[in-house]
Design an enzyme around this catalytic site. Sequence first.
Site, PDB file in Angstrom:
ATOM      1  N   CYS A 104       6.603   2.505  -9.272  1.00  0.00           N
ATOM      2  CA  CYS A 104       5.637   2.548  -8.557  1.00  0.00           C
ATOM      3  C   CYS A 104       5.965   3.385  -7.069  1.00  0.00           C
ATOM      4  O   CYS A 104       5.751   3.544  -6.509  1.00  0.00           O
ATOM      5  CB  CYS A 104       5.182   0.928  -7.828  1.00  0.00           C
ATOM      6  SG  CYS A 104       4.601  -0.267  -9.066  1.00  0.00           S
ATOM      7  N   HIS A 354      -3.775   2.607  -6.363  1.00  0.00           N
ATOM      8  CA  HIS A 354      -2.509   2.860  -5.980  1.00  0.00           C
ATOM      9  C   HIS A 354      -2.369   3.382  -7.506  1.00  0.00           C
ATOM     10  O   HIS A 354      -1.750   3.013  -8.195  1.00  0.00           O
ATOM     11  CB  HIS A 354      -2.138   1.543  -6.117  1.00  0.00           C
ATOM     12  CG  HIS A 354      -0.836   1.645  -6.580  1.00  0.00           C
ATOM     13  ND1 HIS A 354       0.461   2.442  -6.250  1.00  0.00           N
ATOM     14  CD2 HIS A 354       0.243   0.085  -7.449  1.00  0.00           C
ATOM     15  CE1 HIS A 354       1.593   1.696  -6.687  1.00  0.00           C
ATOM     16  NE2 HIS A 354       1.725   0.735  -7.155  1.00  0.00           N
ATOM     17  N   CYS A 384       7.391  -3.010  -3.789  1.00  0.00           N
ATOM     18  CA  CYS A 384       7.576  -3.067  -4.936  1.00  0.00           C
ATOM     19  C   CYS A 384       8.056  -2.454  -6.665  1.00  0.00           C
ATOM     20  O   CYS A 384       6.698  -1.608  -5.743  1.00  0.00           O
ATOM     21  CB  CYS A 384       7.269  -4.591  -5.252  1.00  0.00           C
ATOM     22  SG  CYS A 384       4.861  -4.420  -6.825  1.00  0.00           S
ATOM     23  N   GLY A 386       8.090  -1.676 -10.717  1.00  0.00           N
ATOM     24  CA  GLY A 386       7.954  -2.177 -12.199  1.00  0.00           C
ATOM     25  C   GLY A 386       9.851  -1.689 -11.788  1.00  0.00           C
ATOM     26  O   GLY A 386      10.684  -1.003 -12.006  1.00  0.00           O
TER      27      GLY A 386
END
Length: 399
Positions: A104, A354, A384, A386
């Site tokens: 991300c 997103h 954040c 993954g």
Amino acid sequence: MSRPRTGPMQSAGREVVLAEAVRTPMGKGHPEKGWYRDTHPNEMLAACYDELLARADLRATEVEDLVIGCTAPFGEQSRNIGRNAWLQAGHPPEVPAVTLDRRCGSAQTAAEMGAGLVGSGTHDIVIAGGVEHMGRVPINSPGEISKLYGDPWPAELREQYSFVHQGESAELIAEQWAIERAEMDEFAVRSHRLAAQANSEGRFDAEIVPMELVGETRRNDQGIRPDTELAALAQLKTPFRAENGRITAGTSSQISDGAAAVLLTSRTAANEFELDARARVLDQTTVGVDPIIMLTGPIPATRKLLDRNGLSIDDIDLIEINEAFASVVLAWEREFKPDMDRVNVNGGAIALGHPVGATGARLMATLVAEMERRDVELGLVTMCCGGGLGTATLIERAG
């Protein structure tokens, strides 16, 4: 209020100017209902390239590198989409490109790497950003590819870590920070309300590249639901835990399609080409965290930037933290106790969407435009990622 004029990044290299930042409208990542259902991802990214060059009145030949993020570089997004989109737009083949994957945080990392190229003196002008077409290259594509070509998590790695779905990670965060479902539902309503208000007031106009999609010119984001109510959210199922779950689709980021990009230059190049020095990249970092409760990265990433720049959270005028899940933002809030009137003031990924490989650059575009609108000085972007990563970038309005 004390402000740093030179962060660690500038003290070690050249000043990095953010001259322009743009994004496409965010569309729903749905193969039948999404605005981008008939659009190749090359077109999405190419639109950002073209808009950056047009706004800066810059020749394509002046760009020295393209650094692009994409989390599912398969199918239509494979074989270096950063370069493919550039060539499809008719730009000169002499400009190189690289496509990278930091989950991300891919687009934010692309911008940070672009800033590193400029700050080090390697290049003077770089375009960085990201793209993701989740409607045509689904989020579960890596799993499908693994069936053909092997598991990225072989037995030897799984013996060390019991990898879980990101939704389960969001549930673990809610448990650890004692975040109840009702609080997350309230946060989701806030996201849609603020995004709807920002859209109606034209706050996104400065960053959005209008796109001709399914017969209409789109200038806003498809996923905003102004009528979102707590009562409706309370009825949603908890897909990641059938029993005692707290995370729902309503408190998760939307699966989306979109692209975003920023134009990064040296101060010398900005002056030479008469570019707007809208902001500068003051400092940046990436951290690793536990890959199981993997979405806590914004906490240590934010702390690292604040500490080494001698700042407190109250010194930051505006903050964009990606709303991957409501629990991610609310755990971060519990740690830093910021004035939430400075955080995601135009909503976030719960409302806007997103598109995972593009969001980091989208956050930067949104932040810089809002910093200008409010005439404030310091901004922070954090996400954040993954696998247990966190990104953070400190941005200052350039004088």
